[in-house]
Design a protein around this motif. Structure first.
Motif, PDB file in Angstrom:
ATOM      1  N   ALA A  52       0.843  -1.195   0.000  1.00 29.72           N
ATOM      2  CA  ALA A  52       0.000   0.000   0.000  1.00 29.72           C
ATOM      3  C   ALA A  52       0.881   1.248   0.000  1.00 29.72           C
ATOM      4  O   ALA A  52       2.055   1.186   0.353  1.00 29.72           O
ATOM      5  N   PRO A  53       0.317   2.392  -0.396  1.00 26.46           N
ATOM      6  CA  PRO A  53       1.098   3.637  -0.383  1.00 26.46           C
ATOM      7  C   PRO A  53       1.564   3.987   1.022  1.00 26.46           C
ATOM      8  O   PRO A  53       0.860   3.747   2.010  1.00 26.46           O
ATOM      9  N   LEU A  54       2.742   4.551   1.114  1.00 28.05           N
ATOM     10  CA  LEU A  54       3.269   4.951   2.412  1.00 28.05           C
ATOM     11  C   LEU A  54       2.613   6.250   2.875  1.00 28.05           C
ATOM     12  O   LEU A  54       2.436   7.175   2.079  1.00 28.05           O
ATOM     13  N   PRO A  55       2.268   6.348   4.144  1.00 27.45           N
ATOM     14  CA  PRO A  55       1.670   7.592   4.651  1.00 27.45           C
ATOM     15  C   PRO A  55       2.741   8.653   4.858  1.00 27.45           C
ATOM     16  O   PRO A  55       3.922   8.339   5.072  1.00 27.45           O
ATOM     17  N   ALA A  56       2.347   9.917   4.794  1.00 29.50           N
ATOM     18  CA  ALA A  56       3.247  11.000   5.187  1.00 29.50           C
ATOM     19  C   ALA A  56       3.501  10.880   6.680  1.00 29.50           C
ATOM     20  O   ALA A  56       2.579  10.631   7.460  1.00 29.50           O
ATOM     21  N   ILE A  57       4.749  11.019   7.077  1.00 27.09           N
ATOM     22  CA  ILE A  57       5.075  10.789   8.481  1.00 27.09           C
ATOM     23  C   ILE A  57       6.207  11.695   8.931  1.00 27.09           C
ATOM     24  O   ILE A  57       7.076  12.081   8.134  1.00 27.09           O
ATOM     25  N   SER A  58       6.193  12.041  10.197  1.00 22.68           N
ATOM     26  CA  SER A  58       7.257  12.810  10.821  1.00 22.68           C
ATOM     27  C   SER A  58       8.143  11.834  11.589  1.00 22.68           C
ATOM     28  O   SER A  58       7.644  11.011  12.354  1.00 22.68           O
ATOM     29  N   VAL A  59       9.449  11.899  11.360  1.00 15.72           N
ATOM     30  CA  VAL A  59      10.378  10.936  11.966  1.00 15.72           C
ATOM     31  C   VAL A  59      11.261  11.631  12.989  1.00 15.72           C
ATOM     32  O   VAL A  59      11.952  12.612  12.672  1.00 15.72           O
ATOM     33  N   ALA A  60      11.235  11.130  14.221  1.00 15.72           N
ATOM     34  CA  ALA A  60      12.052  11.695  15.295  1.00 15.72           C
ATOM     35  C   ALA A  60      13.435  11.041  15.299  1.00 15.72           C
ATOM     36  O   ALA A  60      13.654   9.981  14.702  1.00 15.72           O
ATOM     37  N   ASP A  61      14.376  11.683  15.994  1.00 14.79           N
ATOM     38  CA  ASP A  61      15.703  11.094  16.153  1.00 14.79           C
ATOM     39  C   ASP A  61      15.592   9.783  16.923  1.00 14.79           C
ATOM     40  O   ASP A  61      14.765   9.644  17.828  1.00 14.79           O
ATOM     41  N   ILE A  62      16.425   8.823  16.560  1.00 15.45           N
ATOM     42  CA  ILE A  62      16.390   7.517  17.203  1.00 15.45           C
ATOM     43  C   ILE A  62      17.092   7.576  18.557  1.00 15.45           C
ATOM     44  O   ILE A  62      18.196   8.108  18.680  1.00 15.45           O
ATOM     45  N   LYS A  63      16.442   7.032  19.575  1.00 12.02           N
ATOM     46  CA  LYS A  63      17.053   6.943  20.890  1.00 12.02           C
ATOM     47  C   LYS A  63      17.863   5.654  20.994  1.00 12.02           C
ATOM     48  O   LYS A  63      17.424   4.597  20.563  1.00 12.02           O
ATOM     49  N   ALA A  64      19.053   5.759  21.570  1.00 13.47           N
ATOM     50  CA  ALA A  64      19.925   4.596  21.714  1.00 13.47           C
ATOM     51  C   ALA A  64      20.574   4.613  23.086  1.00 13.47           C
ATOM     52  O   ALA A  64      20.794   5.685  23.661  1.00 13.47           O
ATOM     53  N   PRO A  65      20.891   3.439  23.647  1.00 13.74           N
ATOM     54  CA  PRO A  65      21.603   3.407  24.930  1.00 13.74           C
ATOM     55  C   PRO A  65      22.982   4.032  24.791  1.00 13.74           C
ATOM     56  O   PRO A  65      23.519   4.132  23.685  1.00 13.74           O
TER      57      PRO A  65
END
Length: 208
Positions: A52-65
């Motif tokens: 299916a088509p991808l939705p428009a999305i806001s991507v946050a910075d990835i949290k890592a240990p």
């Protein structure tokens, strides 16, 4: 005369040893001797199987240990002590692995026709994708057999409301038991997880 010659030879030999030691020390600490790795170039013909088509999305910075929040390339000797992540001494990532994965994710989603906006831009009308990295390392089951291991938890929020959450875990065998083999395996594991994330995002119910 003989004593003088011996003193000269002794001093000359000592100077040569000192020069050799300094040269070896300089080579050992030369930053150019460190091998740098990333996830490789984005292939123009690579597509995502989202269906299916991808939705428009806001991507946050990835949290890592904290142990993953650096350029260090980590591996575990599962056959000796799998509780101890160890960094390669002469191999590093070009940037922290969470940043490498985030750049790859944004590029591949955009390549597949998705609209990707950084969460810092404050697009309040878009759902936010937040990712937490639990593992991004090479695991050795024996001295000659290893794999690239990634574990990430993805959550989609509408404002402060959690719409969906899913854990993504991938293990890809390495073709060689060294840092380069681990980098190749982790790149393949990253692409596989990104493809699974795209399928998941495309099948999420629309915002109510």
């Amino acid at each position: 005369m003989k004593n003088l010659s011996r003193r000269f030879l002794t001093a000359h030999t000592a100077a040569l040893i000192l020069s050799s030691s300094l040269l070896l020390t300089a080579c050992a600490t030369d930053p150019q001797s460190t091998a740098l790795f990333d996830l490789g170039p984005l292939r123009a013909q690579t597509t995502l199987n989202a269906g299916a088509p991808l939705p428009a999305i806001s991507v946050a910075d990835i949290k890592a240990p904290s142990w993953l929040d650096s350029q260090a390339m980590f591996y575990r000797l599962n056959y000796a002590n799998d509780l101890q992540p160890r960094p390669y001494s002469a191999s590093k990532w070009t940037m922290a692995p969470a940043q490498l994965f985030l750049l790859r994710l944004k590029s591949r989603l955009s390549q597949a026709g998705g609209v990707v906006v950084p969460a810092s831009d404050g697009a309040v009308n878009l759902p936010i994708l937040r990712i937490e990295a639990d593992d991004f390392s090479q695991g050795f089951d024996s001295a000659g057999q290893s794999s690239g291991n990634i574990a990430m938890r993805a959550s989609v929020f509408d404002g402060r409301i959690l719409r969906a959450q899913k854990m993504f875990v991938k293990q890809v065998p390495a073709t060689s038991a060294d840092a380069q083999g681990g980098a190749v395996a982790l790149a393949a594991a990253s692409d596989a997880i990104i493809n699974e994330m795209a399928v998941w995002l495309a099948t999420l119910p629309p915002k109510k």
